[in-house]
Each structure stands twice: as C-alpha cells, then as structure tokens.
Design an enzyme around this catalytic site. Structure first.
Site, PDB file in Angstrom:
ATOM      1  N   GLU A  75       0.882  -1.178   0.000  1.00 49.75           N
ATOM      2  CA  GLU A  75       0.000   0.000   0.000  1.00 49.75           C
ATOM      3  C   GLU A  75       0.914   1.221   0.000  1.00 49.75           C
ATOM      4  O   GLU A  75       1.426   1.621   1.043  1.00 49.75           O
ATOM      5  CB  GLU A  75      -0.893  -0.021   1.255  1.00 49.75           C
ATOM      6  N   CYS A  77      -2.228   9.655   2.539  1.00 52.24           N
ATOM      7  CA  CYS A  77      -1.775   9.050   1.275  1.00 52.24           C
ATOM      8  C   CYS A  77      -2.725   9.349   0.120  1.00 52.24           C
ATOM      9  O   CYS A  77      -2.298   9.460  -1.019  1.00 52.24           O
ATOM     10  CB  CYS A  77      -1.618   7.543   1.446  1.00 52.24           C
TER      11      CYS A  77
HETATM   12  P1  NAD Z   1       8.063   4.738   5.077  1.00 56.21           P
HETATM   13  O1  NAD Z   1       8.154   3.961   3.833  1.00 56.21           O
HETATM   14  O2  NAD Z   1       9.183   5.657   5.421  1.00 56.21           O
HETATM   15  O3  NAD Z   1       7.900   3.776   6.353  1.00 56.21           O
HETATM   16  C1  NAD Z   1       6.925   2.758   6.406  1.00 56.21           C
HETATM   17  C2  NAD Z   1       7.390   1.642   7.310  1.00 56.21           C
HETATM   18  O4  NAD Z   1       8.577   1.067   6.795  1.00 56.21           O
HETATM   19  C3  NAD Z   1       7.688   2.069   8.742  1.00 56.21           C
HETATM   20  O5  NAD Z   1       7.147   1.106   9.617  1.00 56.21           O
HETATM   21  C4  NAD Z   1       9.202   2.086   8.812  1.00 56.21           C
HETATM   22  O6  NAD Z   1       9.708   1.754  10.071  1.00 56.21           O
HETATM   23  C5  NAD Z   1       9.593   1.042   7.777  1.00 56.21           C
HETATM   24  N1  NAD Z   1      10.859   1.340   7.112  1.00 56.21           N
HETATM   25  C6  NAD Z   1      11.343   2.563   6.790  1.00 56.21           C
HETATM   26  N2  NAD Z   1      12.523   2.451   6.152  1.00 56.21           N
HETATM   27  C7  NAD Z   1      12.777   1.132   6.045  1.00 56.21           C
HETATM   28  C8  NAD Z   1      13.858   0.373   5.497  1.00 56.21           C
HETATM   29  N3  NAD Z   1      14.895   0.943   4.909  1.00 56.21           N
HETATM   30  N4  NAD Z   1      13.780  -0.982   5.576  1.00 56.21           N
HETATM   31  C9  NAD Z   1      12.736  -1.582   6.163  1.00 56.21           C
HETATM   32  N5  NAD Z   1      11.711  -0.903   6.717  1.00 56.21           N
HETATM   33  C10 NAD Z   1      11.721   0.424   6.664  1.00 56.21           C
HETATM   34  O7  NAD Z   1       6.678   5.534   4.988  1.00 56.21           O
HETATM   35  P2  NAD Z   1       6.040   6.565   5.986  1.00 56.21           P
HETATM   36  O8  NAD Z   1       6.863   7.811   6.020  1.00 56.21           O
HETATM   37  O9  NAD Z   1       5.723   5.917   7.286  1.00 56.21           O
HETATM   38  O10 NAD Z   1       4.658   6.874   5.265  1.00 56.21           O
HETATM   39  C11 NAD Z   1       4.537   7.789   4.240  1.00 56.21           C
HETATM   40  C12 NAD Z   1       4.352   7.104   2.901  1.00 56.21           C
HETATM   41  O11 NAD Z   1       3.417   6.065   3.000  1.00 56.21           O
HETATM   42  C13 NAD Z   1       3.793   8.045   1.852  1.00 56.21           C
HETATM   43  O12 NAD Z   1       4.399   7.776   0.618  1.00 56.21           O
HETATM   44  C14 NAD Z   1       2.329   7.683   1.794  1.00 56.21           C
HETATM   45  O13 NAD Z   1       1.686   7.995   0.594  1.00 56.21           O
HETATM   46  C15 NAD Z   1       2.398   6.217   2.025  1.00 56.21           C
HETATM   47  N6  NAD Z   1       1.148   5.740   2.576  1.00 56.21           N
HETATM   48  C16 NAD Z   1       0.374   4.902   1.831  1.00 56.21           C
HETATM   49  C17 NAD Z   1      -0.838   4.475   2.331  1.00 56.21           C
HETATM   50  C18 NAD Z   1      -1.729   3.555   1.556  1.00 56.21           C
HETATM   51  O14 NAD Z   1      -2.674   3.047   2.152  1.00 56.21           O
HETATM   52  N7  NAD Z   1      -1.492   3.309   0.296  1.00 56.21           N
HETATM   53  C19 NAD Z   1      -1.250   4.893   3.595  1.00 56.21           C
HETATM   54  C20 NAD Z   1      -0.430   5.745   4.305  1.00 56.21           C
HETATM   55  C21 NAD Z   1       0.776   6.156   3.812  1.00 56.21           C
END
Ligand code: NAD
Length: 453
Positions: A209, A243
């Site tokens: 997602e 998002c």
């Molecule tokens: P992110 O990708 O930075 O982090 C998401 C998760 O991944 C967190 O739990 C984090 O701890 C983990 N993570 C981060 N870096 C990692 C790595 N290198 N290796 C493994 N795990 C890692 O995203 P965010 O800042 O939490 O959220 C924002 C993004 O999420 C935006 O792009 C937004 O559009 C998207 N989003 C999508 C939805 C959806 O339902 N499609 C919903 C909310 C947010």
C-alpha cells in the site's frame, strides 16, 4: 525472545490449528474491540502528543475505521470462510468441486506513521479474521502511539498469536529475514521496493500500500463551491499527511480564478491556525524542513506561514507552478496545494496518464462525458467523482494502489481474501471411472476426449 524465536512460536501456534476455529477468531476480535474502546483515551492522548491530532479526527479517521472492520468480520466471517461450491466439469464426474478458504499462516504487517492506528490495526484485524498469526511492526515515528499499541496488544494477547514488535529500520530489516507467509506493507514506494525484494527471497506474497501524487481535476462543469469545500477538507485533514489527499489541483483555465477565490474563502473559513486543536502538526522536523524547501515563496497566494517550535505549516495555496518545479517531482505529503491549470481536458488527462499511476484521482465535474473520459483514460488505485478521500470509508470496495502506488488491496471482504489462500479441491467418487484417460491412446479415444474437453 529473538525475532526468529517469535516467528517459530507463531508457526507452532498456527499449526496447532487454534486460529482456524471461527469462534476463536471471533472471541479475539471482540476482545480487541473491547480493549480499543477501553483504551480510547490513552490512544487519543498518545497521538495528540505525537503530532497534535484531535480526538475528533482520531475517531473519524482511525478508531472508527478499525471498529468498523472488526464489526464487519464478526458479522461476516462465517460466510467469508465457508467453502464455495462450484459445478464439476464433465471430465471429472462423478465428483464434487469445492473452493476452501484457508489462512496463509504467519503474516507480517508493517505500518506507516500518518494514520498509525488505522494503518497498523486494520490489516492486523483482517489477518486475524482470516485465521492467521500476526507480527505487527508499526511506524516508529509517532513514538507514543507505537508504545500504546505495543502495550495494548502485548500485555493482552499470547505473543505466539499476535504480537507487536516496536522499532524502525533495523528491527524491520531483521524481521524481513523470516520466511513469512505474507507481508502487508504500508508506506513509501522507496521502502516498498526494499520490502518486495526481501520478500522475493522467500517467495513470500506481498500487499504493498504505497503513495504517489494524487490529482484533483476541476473542470468548468464543476460546482466550484462544492469542489473547493471538499478539496480543502481532504487536503488539510491531518495537515495534508494523507496518502489519498489531493496532491495538486488541475483546474480548467476559464474557471481558475473563480475556483481560487472559493478555495481562499474556504481555507479562511476553516480557521486553521497554529495550536488549533482541529489542525494537526507536521510529524517531525525533517518533514517540516522538507515541506518548507518545496514552498516557492514567489508562488504562494495564500498561507505560507510556519512555526518550527509548533511544527506548524499553514494551509498554503500556490499558483504559477510548472510540472518541472520541485513540488511536482515528489509526493507533497503536507499542507501545500499547487493549483495548475489546463485549457484542454483531454490533454490534462494525458498529462496525468504520463506520470506514475496514482493511488487516487479525483474529478470535479457534472458533465457525464467528462466523467466517462476520466474513468477511461487514467488508471489509479481508487478515487471519487465530486469528492475526495471518502471512497475508502466504504468497505464494500477494495482499497489499494496500482503500479507505483502499490499492489493488492484490503478492507472488508478484500482484506479477508488478502490474508487467505483459495484452495481448490476435487473430491472424486471411487466409482464410474471411464477408461478414456488410460493408455493405449486409440483414435476413437481421441475423438471422445475432444468432445469432453
Ligand atoms: P516509510 O516507507 O518511510 O515507512 C513505512 C514503514 O517502513 C515504517 O514502519 C518504517 O519503520 C519502515 N521502514 C522505513 N525504512 C525502512 C527500510 N529501509 N527498511 C525496512 N523498513 C523500513 O513511509 P512513511 O513515512 O511511514 O509513510 C509515508 C508514505 O506512505 C507516503 O508515501 C504515503 O503515501 C504512504 N502511505 C500509503 C498508504 C496507503 O494506504 N497506500 C497509507 C499511508 C501512507
């Protein structure tokens, strides 16, 4: 306990068959519901500390969504899990054909920070309803929220059934080494790729997602007041950290000025000021600085104020933005709204179609032909005509992305299916077997086989 030990404990628990029992699933979902209701105040306080989100917004965008999913599964789980009966094809008669819906096993849910309760707990609830064991790794950015979820789950449930692993990149990287039966990830496209690669090592299926730039298109046939009111609400909800928020607006040139006036009036009416309980903070200083660097002061027509100490950025409208500007190169994920214009509707659609497929797209128009062109010409995860964001509150529709905005979906039945395997089984009678399929393959047998197949 190491993550490998935790994973093995969940595997053993899953193999004990307990989670497949529908009464077990129901009891645990209801137990979770009760805990969520009991701990609502603590959950509200935690998220308020993390990024100043009001109890009202927390309820409408977080808790109510989780409770709605629990209620849906409690009511519909039996039907969703029931084996499906289908007709048996001629060749396999006499026999019965059934599709069994079985849980996948031990699943990992990785949450994002912007709706920390909903994005962690809704997938976990779907996984539980479908009969899986689950490890949940919520986002570490809202630290209090993560702590409250960790305590709520880990002190009330057997870790071998569902368990929260708090932490960030290091913890997630270590968890990704376990051979999960499914990974459900919500977050950025960049990290989505990392998760997908790690999952590929174990041929583990994933639901991703992700995000992207979701456009809102406003044509001359739109009700501009309604468009401005709904876009303002959807864009500045959670201070734009959603998002599916409209990332930017494409408005038809001839109504651009009128639309801008409506937008200004709407933003001013909503009184989004620093410290307002109805206006969320930016999650952290890093994102605060990133957003300010995207804000070209010469293009700001409303807002632009900020206060670092409160991580406040006012709802900001920008015009004169071109597609080459920094603000159009990445998902904004904050309260900055560039308003671009078009004079040819089809070209505007092509412009959207030229980019990566967005998670959402919105059209404001009362013209049926324009509505049909919008549906035909752009691929996107989901969206609305004449509204924004609220499509995802209807759990009779799947929620998910396409292309760079993700793969797979959830909510309601779709969440249940996401965490299930459809096992097709032919139960064959032991009598009445025609000699047809056995050698020798004579010319007359071929003739009959052609008829049957
Ligand atoms: P992110 O990708 O930075 O982090 C998401 C998760 O991944 C967190 O739990 C984090 O701890 C983990 N993570 C981060 N870096 C990692 C790595 N290198 N290796 C493994 N795990 C890692 O995203 P965010 O800042 O939490 O959220 C924002 C993004 O999420 C935006 O792009 C937004 O559009 C998207 N989003 C999508 C939805 C959806 O339902 N499609 C919903 C909310 C947010």
């Amino acid at each position: 306990m190491t993550y490998k030990d935790l994973f093995s404990a969940q595997q053993a628990y899953f193999r004990s068959q307990q989670t497949k029992d529908l009464d077990f699933r129901k009891a645990n979902l209801l137990k979770l519901k009760k805990l969520l209701i009991e701990k609502e105040q603590a959950m509200n306080e935690a998220i308020e500390k993390d990024f100043g989100k009001s109890a009202f917004e927390t309820y409408i965008t977080e808790l109510s969504a989780v409770l709605q999913e629990i209620d849906y599964y409690v009511k519909n789980m039996r039907t969703l899990a029931r084996p499906g009966k289908v007709w048996t094809n001629l060749l396999n008669l006499p026999g019965k054909s059934r599709i069994y819906t079985e849980p996948l096993g031990v699943v990992l849910v990785i949450g994002a920070w912007n709706y920390p309760y909903q994005l962690s707990l809704c997938p976990m609830v779907a996984a539980m309803a479908a009969g899986n064991c689950c490890i949940l790794k919520p986002s570490e950015l809202p630290a209090h929220t993560m702590q409250v979820m960790t305590q709520l789950i880990n002190t009330n449930f057997d870790p071998a059934y569902i368990h929260v692993v708090p932490g960030g990149v290091e913890e997630t990287t270590a968890l990704l080494e376990c051979p999960f039966d499914k990974i459900f990830f919500t977050g950025s496209t960049k990290v989505g790729r990392i998760v997908y690669e790690a999952a590929a090592k174990h041929l583990c299926p994933v639901t991703l997602e992700l995000g992207g730039k979701s456009p809102a298109i406003v044509t001359a046939d739109a009700n501009l007041e309604v468009a401005a009111r709904r876009i303002t609400w959807g864009k500045f909800l959670n201070a734009g950290q959603t998002c599916v928020a409209p990332d930017y607006v494409l408005v038809e040139e001839k109504v651009k000025q009128a639309f801008i006036e409506q937008m200004k009036a709407q933003v001013q009416k909503n009184d989004y000021h620093a410290g307002a309980s109805h206006y969320t903070q930016i999650i952290n200083e890093r994102n605060f600085n990133r957003l300010l660097s995207l804000m070209d002061r010469d293009k700001v027509i409303l807002g632009g104020d900020s206060d670092k100490s409160k991580r406040f950025i006012a709802p900001t409208l920008l015009t004169g933005v071109s597609t080459g500007d920094a603000i159009m190169q990445e998902e904004i994920f904050g309260p900055l709204l560039p308003i671009l214009s078009f004079s040819d509707y089809r070209q505007a659609l092509e412009q959207v179609a030229d980019g990566e497929k967005p998670l959402s797209a919105y059209l404001f128009s009362n013209n049926q032909k324009e509505q049909q062109l919008f549906l035909d010409h752009i691929s996107f995860g989901g969206g609305c005509i004449n509204d924004v964001i609220v499509h995802l509150t209807n759990n009779r529709m799947p929620f998910g992305g396409v292309g760079h905005s993700g793969m797979g979906s959830y909510h309601g039945k779709f969440g249940f299916d996401t965490f299930s395997h459809k096992k097709s089984v032919l139960n064959k009678a032991t009598w009445g077997e025609p000699d047809l399929k056995f050698p020798p393959y004579t010319a007359s047998k071929i003739k009959w086989v052609r008829k049957f197949l």
